[in-house]
Scaffold this active site. Structure first.
Site, short mmCIF file in Angstrom:
data_model
loop_
_atom_site.label_atom_id
_atom_site.label_comp_id
_atom_site.label_asym_id
_atom_site.label_seq_id
_atom_site.Cartn_x
_atom_site.Cartn_y
_atom_site.Cartn_z
N CYS A 35 -1.57 -29.42 2.65
CA CYS A 35 -2.98 -29.29 2.25
C CYS A 35 -3.53 -30.47 1.47
O CYS A 35 -4.46 -31.12 1.93
CB CYS A 35 -3.16 -28.00 1.45
N VAL A 50 -0.35 -19.40 6.49
CA VAL A 50 -1.52 -18.64 6.04
C VAL A 50 -1.70 -17.37 6.87
O VAL A 50 -1.77 -16.26 6.34
CB VAL A 50 -2.80 -19.51 6.11
N LYS A 68 -1.08 -20.18 -2.60
CA LYS A 68 -0.13 -21.28 -2.77
C LYS A 68 1.16 -20.92 -2.04
O LYS A 68 1.67 -19.81 -2.23
CB LYS A 68 0.25 -21.47 -4.26
N LYS A 104 -4.03 -33.97 3.37
CA LYS A 104 -5.03 -33.97 4.46
C LYS A 104 -6.42 -33.55 3.95
O LYS A 104 -7.43 -34.05 4.44
CB LYS A 104 -4.57 -33.08 5.62
N LYS A 144 -13.21 -24.99 -0.99
CA LYS A 144 -11.78 -25.19 -0.76
C LYS A 144 -11.40 -26.65 -0.98
O LYS A 144 -10.40 -26.98 -1.62
CB LYS A 144 -11.44 -24.73 0.66
N GLY A 172 5.20 -36.42 -11.61
CA GLY A 172 6.35 -36.25 -10.73
C GLY A 172 6.44 -37.35 -9.70
O GLY A 172 6.11 -38.50 -9.98
N1 LIG Z 1 -0.34 -23.73 4.00
C1 LIG Z 1 -1.11 -23.47 2.96
O1 LIG Z 1 -0.65 -23.37 1.83
C2 LIG Z 1 -2.59 -23.28 3.14
C3 LIG Z 1 -3.34 -22.72 2.09
C4 LIG Z 1 -4.70 -22.53 2.28
C5 LIG Z 1 -5.30 -22.91 3.47
N2 LIG Z 1 -4.55 -23.47 4.46
C6 LIG Z 1 -5.21 -23.82 5.72
O2 LIG Z 1 -4.95 -22.78 6.66
C7 LIG Z 1 -4.84 -23.32 7.98
C8 LIG Z 1 -3.50 -22.94 8.58
O3 LIG Z 1 -2.48 -23.54 7.81
P1 LIG Z 1 -0.95 -23.15 7.99
O4 LIG Z 1 -0.20 -23.86 6.90
O5 LIG Z 1 -0.82 -21.67 8.11
O6 LIG Z 1 -0.66 -23.83 9.40
P2 LIG Z 1 0.62 -23.61 10.34
O7 LIG Z 1 0.76 -24.86 11.10
O8 LIG Z 1 1.76 -23.08 9.54
O9 LIG Z 1 0.17 -22.45 11.33
C9 LIG Z 1 -0.79 -22.57 12.31
C10 LIG Z 1 -0.43 -21.62 13.46
O10 LIG Z 1 -1.50 -21.60 14.37
C11 LIG Z 1 -0.97 -21.52 15.68
N3 LIG Z 1 -1.98 -21.97 16.64
C12 LIG Z 1 -2.52 -23.19 16.82
N4 LIG Z 1 -3.43 -23.18 17.80
C13 LIG Z 1 -3.49 -21.91 18.25
C14 LIG Z 1 -4.25 -21.25 19.25
N5 LIG Z 1 -5.13 -21.92 19.98
N6 LIG Z 1 -4.05 -19.94 19.44
C15 LIG Z 1 -3.15 -19.27 18.71
N7 LIG Z 1 -2.40 -19.83 17.75
C16 LIG Z 1 -2.57 -21.12 17.51
C17 LIG Z 1 0.27 -22.42 15.61
O11 LIG Z 1 1.17 -22.12 16.66
C18 LIG Z 1 0.81 -22.05 14.23
O12 LIG Z 1 1.72 -20.98 14.30
C19 LIG Z 1 -5.07 -24.82 7.83
O13 LIG Z 1 -6.41 -25.10 8.04
C20 LIG Z 1 -4.71 -25.08 6.38
O14 LIG Z 1 -5.36 -26.21 5.86
C21 LIG Z 1 -3.21 -23.65 4.33
#
Ligand SMILES: NC(=O)c1ccc[n+]([C@@H]2O[C@H](COP(=O)([O-])OP(=O)(O)OC[C@H]3O[C@@H](n4cnc5c(N)ncnc54)[C@H](O)[C@@H]3O)[C@@H](O)[C@H]2O)c1
Length: 431
Positions: A261, A11, A152, A264, A205, A254
């Site tokens: 997402c 994200v 997405k 959790k 969300k 499927g």
């Molecule tokens: N992946 C998706 O499709 C998606 C879509 C919408 C929302 N989200 C939400 O967005 C959030 C992030 O998801 P993601 O998939 O990008 O996660 P991710 O695990 O890919 O990335 C999280 C990043 O945050 C960094 N991080 C953690 N703690 C930190 C800190 N204290 N300081 C600096 N960096 C730190 C980690 O090193 C990592 O690079 C989650 O809450 C998720 O539910 C994800």
């Protein structure tokens, strides 16, 4: 505007790159030093279509930079996005330690008015918790805004640049106005910017993901009944999808949903509803159905072969969905572990997720560099992720390579009639 994005995962990196693409000056912060070092050299740690080009261009134009030093980024910017992970805690709730830790560190570094934006998916009430943490640490003025992200994986850049809607939860007009200004270029085509209270924004969300997960589990159950009665789920799906009240998206059965997402987020909403004494019964069932669905393909494989001892299964697709290298909660993990437990050997291929799979599954299975290599000597093929490159295979070549021409299609991408005509024994979901 000058913006920091804390957390450069699936994200944060997309948000940072897309905001820079619109002319903003963006500093991306991550605590993972290796990741930041790679990004500083223009190397993208994840696979997301279109992202690499965006990151490279904006880095060269000096609109996008990467650092591990949060305080300097906070001092140099006015809007700070928190986009760190909110993984599932042991009790099913969303673990907020990273979000609240970043909020505290941001507060300690503040040197004037800041807007702190919750981009991570967080339970209702988190904006208030973030506000409290910041209030304890600083006397500078600030706004906390909840801005859930609906992108997405696999289409993240396009989703962020052209959102269906932007949701902004704000308790004060100053923060809301700045966010509206920030998003104006992304919504020129008429997508609405919806400003509401933070609790509603936070719930949006979860409600969206829970609804999508419900549709998937619902169709997986319809497919089960189709299997029992010899009905064809494709026909059923097309018929119900033509009802404008239902629509056609997210009605494909499927091997169950996965990813970082849906699993959790469904568990988190269950938990925060329960915390207030409410039992969200539908979502309990959605989760149960999904767990069971991850084994449906293996059940079909076992039923066909009887024993799997000494059998070799090819697996096409490891990522939790196409166009990503992400395997968090991927059905492939459950399927492969079940196959191995039953005594089978597995040869797997995925266009992008092999490196991730090596970290998740280690050397329990064989990985091939080409799709057809996975078929060599295989007793059957399990199609687990519907990458485009699997859709029109060379059937004659497949048959030549496989020991037995048997295909278990977990995503219904092939036509049963065509598979039969090509001489395959073919199994799919609900057809
Ligand atoms: N992946 C998706 O499709 C998606 C879509 C919408 C929302 N989200 C939400 O967005 C959030 C992030 O998801 P993601 O998939 O990008 O996660 P991710 O695990 O890919 O990335 C999280 C990043 O945050 C960094 N991080 C953690 N703690 C930190 C800190 N204290 N300081 C600096 N960096 C730190 C980690 O090193 C990592 O690079 C989650 O809450 C998720 O539910 C994800």
């Amino acid at each position: 505007m000058k913006i920091s994005v804390v957390g450069t995962g699936y994200v944060g990196l997309v948000v940072g790159a897309c905001l820079a693409e619109n002319g903003h000056e963006v500093i991306c912060v991550d605590k993972d030093e290796a990741k930041v070092r790679a990004l500083q050299k223009g190397k993208i740690p994840i696979y997301e279509p279109g992202l690499e080009e965006l990151v490279k261009r904006n880095r060269v134009e000096k609109r996008l930079s990467f650092t591990t030093t949060l305080p300097r980024a906070v001092r140099q910017t006015q809007i700070i996005f928190i986009a760190v992970g909110t993984p599932e805690a042991e009790d099913g709730s969303a673990d907020l330690q990273h979000v609240l830790g970043v909020a505290r560190d941001v507060a300690r570094a503040m040197n004037g008015y800041k807007v702190i934006v919750d981009k991570s998916t967080v339970p209702v009430g988190t904006a208030e918790k973030v506000r409290e943490v910041i209030r304890r640490e600083t006397t500078h003025p600030f706004s906390v805004v909840s801005n859930p992200e609906f992108l997405k994986q696999g289409a993240a850049v396009n989703d962020f640049l052209k959102p269906d809607r932007v949701v902004i939860g704000a308790e004060d007009p100053r923060g809301a106005e700045l966010m509206k200004e920030l998003y104006a270029p992304f919504t020129r085509t008429g997508a609405p910017i919806m400003v509401m209270d933070c609790a509603s924004a936070e719930l949006c969300k979860y409600a969206a993901n829970a609804m999508l997960a419900t549709r998937i589990s619902f169709m997986n159950e319809v497919a089960r009944v189709c299997d029992l009665y010899g009905a064809n789920v494709d026909e059923v799906r097309r018929a119900i999808a033509s009802d404008t009240r239902i629509g056609s998206a997210f009605l494909f059965p499927g091997v169950g949903y996965g990813g970082s997402c849906f699993p959790k987020d469904v568990k988190a909403i269950l938990k925060f509803a329960k915390d207030k004494g409410y039992d969200f019964k539908i979502l309990d069932a959605v989760e149960d159905v999904n767990q069971a669905q991850k084994n449906v393909l293996v059940e079909k494989i076992q039923k066909h072969f009887g024993s799997l001892k000494g059998k070799t299964l090819a697996v096409w697709g490891l990522a939790f969905k196409p166009r990503t290298d992400d395997m968090r909660e991927a059905p492939a993990i459950t399927i492969i572990n079940s196959l191995l437990k039953a005594g089978a050997k597995v040869q797997a291929y995925d266009p992008e997720a092999t490196e991730t799979a090596r970290r998740v599954l280690g050397n329990k299975i064989t990985y091939t560099k080409k799709s057809y290599d996975a078929l060599t000597g295989a007793d059957g093929l399990a199609l687990v992720t519907e990458w485009n490159e699997f859709r029109e295979p060379d059937y004659a070549r497949m048959k030549k390579l496989m020991r037995q021409p048997v295909v278990f299609d977990g995503r219904n991408i092939y036509s049963p009639a065509q598979m039969k005509a090509q001489g395959f024994t073919y199994f799919s979901i609900g057809r």
